[in-house]
Motif scaffolding. Structure first.
Motif, PDB file in Angstrom:
ATOM      1  N   ASN A 176       0.640  -1.140  -0.366  1.00  0.00           N
ATOM      2  CA  ASN A 176      -0.433   0.234   0.477  1.00  0.00           C
ATOM      3  C   ASN A 176       0.996   1.726  -0.383  1.00  0.00           C
ATOM      4  OD1 ASN A 176       0.802   0.169   2.679  1.00  0.00           O
ATOM      5  ND2 ASN A 176      -0.872  -0.994   3.574  1.00  0.00           N
ATOM      6  N   GLY A 177       2.347   1.355  -0.071  1.00  0.00           N
ATOM      7  CA  GLY A 177       3.046   2.118   0.429  1.00  0.00           C
ATOM      8  C   GLY A 177       2.946   3.492   1.672  1.00  0.00           C
ATOM      9  N   TRP A 178       2.492   2.410   2.580  1.00  0.00           N
ATOM     10  CA  TRP A 178       2.294   3.776   3.445  1.00  0.00           C
ATOM     11  C   TRP A 178       3.740   3.881   3.993  1.00  0.00           C
ATOM     12  CZ3 TRP A 178      -2.231   1.175   6.759  1.00  0.00           C
ATOM     13  CH2 TRP A 178      -3.801   0.888   5.225  1.00  0.00           C
ATOM     14  N   LYS A 179       3.911   4.764   4.866  1.00  0.00           N
ATOM     15  CA  LYS A 179       5.737   5.343   5.205  1.00  0.00           C
ATOM     16  C   LYS A 179       4.951   5.267   6.945  1.00  0.00           C
ATOM     17  CE  LYS A 179       6.773   5.719   1.577  1.00  0.00           C
ATOM     18  NZ  LYS A 179       7.423   4.376   1.092  1.00  0.00           N
ATOM     19  N   THR A 180       5.620   4.302   7.794  1.00  0.00           N
ATOM     20  CA  THR A 180       5.875   4.928   9.359  1.00  0.00           C
ATOM     21  C   THR A 180       6.314   6.052   9.536  1.00  0.00           C
ATOM     22  OG1 THR A 180       6.203   2.001   9.124  1.00  0.00           O
ATOM     23  CG2 THR A 180       6.907   3.287  11.241  1.00  0.00           C
ATOM     24  N   LEU A 181       5.480   5.879  10.760  1.00  0.00           N
ATOM     25  CA  LEU A 181       5.611   7.358  11.302  1.00  0.00           C
ATOM     26  C   LEU A 181       6.593   7.372  13.372  1.00  0.00           C
ATOM     27  CD1 LEU A 181       2.959   9.547  10.813  1.00  0.00           C
ATOM     28  CD2 LEU A 181       5.329  10.021   9.902  1.00  0.00           C
ATOM     29  N   VAL A 182       5.277   6.258  13.950  1.00  0.00           N
ATOM     30  CA  VAL A 182       5.594   6.245  15.331  1.00  0.00           C
ATOM     31  C   VAL A 182       4.714   4.890  15.935  1.00  0.00           C
ATOM     32  CG1 VAL A 182       3.650   7.294  15.754  1.00  0.00           C
ATOM     33  CG2 VAL A 182       5.042   7.162  18.086  1.00  0.00           C
ATOM     34  N   VAL A 183       5.348   4.168  16.565  1.00  0.00           N
ATOM     35  CA  VAL A 183       4.638   2.865  16.564  1.00  0.00           C
ATOM     36  C   VAL A 183       3.767   3.146  18.633  1.00  0.00           C
ATOM     37  CG1 VAL A 183       5.308   0.507  18.310  1.00  0.00           C
ATOM     38  CG2 VAL A 183       6.298   0.919  16.294  1.00  0.00           C
ATOM     39  N   ILE A 184       3.087   2.917  18.618  1.00  0.00           N
ATOM     40  CA  ILE A 184       2.360   3.094  19.793  1.00  0.00           C
ATOM     41  C   ILE A 184       1.601   1.925  20.537  1.00  0.00           C
ATOM     42  CG2 ILE A 184       0.658   4.324  21.349  1.00  0.00           C
ATOM     43  CD1 ILE A 184       0.290   6.084  18.762  1.00  0.00           C
ATOM     44  N   ASN A 185       2.439   1.333  21.260  1.00  0.00           N
ATOM     45  CA  ASN A 185       1.978   0.045  22.825  1.00  0.00           C
ATOM     46  C   ASN A 185       0.788   0.520  23.350  1.00  0.00           C
ATOM     47  OD1 ASN A 185       3.987  -1.364  21.488  1.00  0.00           O
ATOM     48  ND2 ASN A 185       5.155  -1.140  23.532  1.00  0.00           N
ATOM     49  N   VAL A 186      -0.695  -0.287  23.465  1.00  0.00           N
ATOM     50  CA  VAL A 186      -1.667  -0.188  23.731  1.00  0.00           C
ATOM     51  C   VAL A 186      -1.671  -0.993  24.619  1.00  0.00           C
ATOM     52  CG1 VAL A 186      -4.069   0.163  23.662  1.00  0.00           C
ATOM     53  CG2 VAL A 186      -2.296   0.832  21.815  1.00  0.00           C
ATOM     54  N   GLY A 187      -2.684  -1.070  26.132  1.00  0.00           N
ATOM     55  CA  GLY A 187      -3.141  -1.911  26.678  1.00  0.00           C
ATOM     56  C   GLY A 187      -4.396  -1.035  27.963  1.00  0.00           C
ATOM     57  N   HIS A 188      -4.574  -1.736  28.531  1.00  0.00           N
ATOM     58  CA  HIS A 188      -5.775  -1.572  29.500  1.00  0.00           C
ATOM     59  C   HIS A 188      -5.235  -0.742  31.304  1.00  0.00           C
ATOM     60  CE1 HIS A 188      -9.753  -2.017  27.462  1.00  0.00           C
ATOM     61  NE2 HIS A 188      -8.451  -3.681  27.015  1.00  0.00           N
ATOM     62  N   ALA A 189      -4.203  -1.111  31.824  1.00  0.00           N
ATOM     63  CA  ALA A 189      -3.417  -0.200  32.783  1.00  0.00           C
ATOM     64  C   ALA A 189      -2.167  -0.890  32.745  1.00  0.00           C
ATOM     65  CB  ALA A 189      -3.852  -0.984  33.945  1.00  0.00           C
ATOM     66  N   ALA A 190      -1.235   0.105  33.387  1.00  0.00           N
ATOM     67  CA  ALA A 190      -0.334  -0.454  33.754  1.00  0.00           C
ATOM     68  C   ALA A 190       0.365  -1.211  34.521  1.00  0.00           C
ATOM     69  CB  ALA A 190       0.778   0.964  34.281  1.00  0.00           C
ATOM     70  N   ASN A 191       1.765  -1.761  34.044  1.00  0.00           N
ATOM     71  CA  ASN A 191       1.681  -3.285  34.961  1.00  0.00           C
ATOM     72  C   ASN A 191       2.316  -3.235  36.207  1.00  0.00           C
ATOM     73  OD1 ASN A 191       2.558  -5.672  35.855  1.00  0.00           O
ATOM     74  ND2 ASN A 191       4.400  -6.030  34.453  1.00  0.00           N
ATOM     75  N   PRO A 192       1.411  -3.068  37.503  1.00  0.00           N
ATOM     76  CA  PRO A 192       1.510  -3.220  38.972  1.00  0.00           C
ATOM     77  C   PRO A 192       2.964  -3.796  39.594  1.00  0.00           C
ATOM     78  CG  PRO A 192      -0.044  -4.705  38.545  1.00  0.00           C
ATOM     79  CD  PRO A 192      -0.076  -4.275  37.121  1.00  0.00           C
ATOM     80  N   ASP A 193       3.264  -4.850  38.513  1.00  0.00           N
ATOM     81  CA  ASP A 193       4.467  -5.991  39.191  1.00  0.00           C
ATOM     82  C   ASP A 193       5.909  -4.720  38.369  1.00  0.00           C
ATOM     83  OD1 ASP A 193       2.828  -7.225  40.508  1.00  0.00           O
ATOM     84  OD2 ASP A 193       3.091  -8.508  38.608  1.00  0.00           O
ATOM     85  N   ASP A 194       5.753  -3.805  37.628  1.00  0.00           N
ATOM     86  CA  ASP A 194       7.137  -2.877  36.809  1.00  0.00           C
ATOM     87  C   ASP A 194       7.442  -1.580  37.091  1.00  0.00           C
ATOM     88  OD1 ASP A 194       8.603  -2.929  35.465  1.00  0.00           O
ATOM     89  OD2 ASP A 194       7.672  -2.711  33.924  1.00  0.00           O
ATOM     90  N   GLU A 195       8.340  -1.613  38.337  1.00  0.00           N
ATOM     91  CA  GLU A 195       8.278  -0.002  39.324  1.00  0.00           C
ATOM     92  C   GLU A 195       8.949   1.160  37.708  1.00  0.00           C
ATOM     93  OE1 GLU A 195      12.823  -1.223  40.210  1.00  0.00           O
ATOM     94  OE2 GLU A 195      10.896  -0.587  42.314  1.00  0.00           O
ATOM     95  N   ASP A 196       8.690   0.574  36.629  1.00  0.00           N
ATOM     96  CA  ASP A 196       9.724   1.144  35.351  1.00  0.00           C
ATOM     97  C   ASP A 196       8.541   0.786  34.828  1.00  0.00           C
ATOM     98  OD1 ASP A 196      12.134   1.992  36.460  1.00  0.00           O
ATOM     99  OD2 ASP A 196      12.525   0.089  35.746  1.00  0.00           O
ATOM    100  N   ALA A 197       7.055   0.930  34.957  1.00  0.00           N
ATOM    101  CA  ALA A 197       5.808   0.826  33.622  1.00  0.00           C
ATOM    102  C   ALA A 197       5.557   2.151  33.838  1.00  0.00           C
ATOM    103  CB  ALA A 197       4.799   0.022  34.422  1.00  0.00           C
ATOM    104  N   VAL A 198       5.626   2.897  35.142  1.00  0.00           N
ATOM    105  CA  VAL A 198       5.537   4.182  34.637  1.00  0.00           C
ATOM    106  C   VAL A 198       6.232   5.609  35.251  1.00  0.00           C
ATOM    107  CG1 VAL A 198       3.518   6.298  34.479  1.00  0.00           C
ATOM    108  CG2 VAL A 198       2.643   4.290  34.711  1.00  0.00           C
ATOM    109  N   ARG A 199       6.992   5.729  34.666  1.00  0.00           N
ATOM    110  CA  ARG A 199       8.389   6.694  35.327  1.00  0.00           C
ATOM    111  C   ARG A 199       7.819   7.690  35.815  1.00  0.00           C
ATOM    112  NH1 ARG A 199      11.549   4.377  30.470  1.00  0.00           N
ATOM    113  NH2 ARG A 199      12.615   2.395  30.991  1.00  0.00           N
ATOM    114  N   PRO A 200       8.604   8.728  36.291  1.00  0.00           N
ATOM    115  CA  PRO A 200       8.654   9.340  37.448  1.00  0.00           C
ATOM    116  C   PRO A 200       7.997  10.566  36.370  1.00  0.00           C
ATOM    117  CG  PRO A 200       9.987   8.672  38.557  1.00  0.00           C
ATOM    118  CD  PRO A 200       9.995   8.292  37.383  1.00  0.00           C
ATOM    119  N   ARG A 201       7.347  11.403  37.015  1.00  0.00           N
ATOM    120  CA  ARG A 201       6.809  13.014  35.307  1.00  0.00           C
ATOM    121  C   ARG A 201       7.678  13.224  35.123  1.00  0.00           C
ATOM    122  NH1 ARG A 201       2.923  13.780  32.179  1.00  0.00           N
ATOM    123  NH2 ARG A 201       1.494  13.383  33.469  1.00  0.00           N
ATOM    124  N   ALA A 202       8.633  14.145  34.268  1.00  0.00           N
ATOM    125  CA  ALA A 202       9.159  14.501  34.155  1.00  0.00           C
ATOM    126  C   ALA A 202       8.917  16.160  33.910  1.00  0.00           C
ATOM    127  CB  ALA A 202       9.904  14.749  32.530  1.00  0.00           C
TER     128      ALA A 202
END
Length: 206
Positions: A168-194
């Motif tokens: 189809n000749g589309w040109k990639t720009l960005v990848v977006i991973n998607v989920g329902h919620a952050a992983n509560p077992d991963d302390e780096d799932a959501v990093r401190p606010r910059a």
């Protein structure tokens, strides 16, 4: 949108959910994301404005499988594992052939498709710029539907296109991973606010 809703401000909780209250998410829970929900997201974001109503954003939806495994190899090392583990991945791209849809997108402009067909450079500029704007709408719409997102660049776009967009000749720009919620077992799932710039640092009123 009905005239009764025009001019009304969203409540702060909703605005916060879309912006300040949401964060880039690196890893998610194992709950799957139904691609049908991404269709609902698209049906909302498509109403937001683009140049010439061009609507050049194109989406490739990847669940766990061979196609995602193939493109992950062409991402930065730091992004590979979290993409493989994400419930769903969206590859956002753009097309320079948006003008082919002018009879639908702008039926009042007779001959627009033919005129734009002769302006390849302009079509590419409009296509890439408007699709990037639509990526912002996409992220916001995903959040509005209760999803967490992890947008990423750091990829070899030409390799993505060879694997996913050869026909189809589309040109990639960005990848977006998607989920329902952050992983509560991963302390780096959501990093401190910059930090963020203040209005006075990013704006001028003339």
């Amino acid at each position: 949108m009905s005239t009764s809703t025009l001019g009304k401000t969203l409540d702060r909780e909703t605005i916060g959910r879309l912006f300040e209250g949401s964060r880039t998410t690196n890893t998610f829970t194992d709950e799957p994301v139904d691609p049908a929900l991404i269709q609902k997201v698209y049906e909302d974001l498509r109403w937001a404005p683009t140049a010439f109503n061009s609507q050049p954003l194109r989406l490739t939806i990847l669940t766990d499988g061979d196609a995602r495994d193939a493109v992950v190899e062409h991402m930065m090392d730091a992004n590979q594992a979290k993409t493989k583990a994400a419930p769903l991945t969206i590859v956002a791209a753009w097309t320079a052939d948006w003008h082919e849809h002018m009879p639908t997108l702008q039926p009042q402009r007779e001959g627009a498709r033919e005129r734009f067909a002769e302006a390849e450079g302009m079509r590419k500029g409009v296509g890439e710029q408007s699709a990037l704007i639509q990526v912002g709408y996409l992220i916001t719409a995903l959040r509005a539907h209760g999803l967490e997102v992890g947008p990423m660049t750091g990829l070899k776009a030409s390799a993505f296109d060879e694997i996913l967009h050869a026909e189809n000749g589309w040109k990639t720009l960005v990848v977006i991973n998607v989920g329902h919620a952050a992983n509560p077992d991963d302390e780096d799932a959501v990093r401190p606010r910059a930090g963020r710039l203040e209005f006075s640092e990013a704006s001028q009123i003339l």
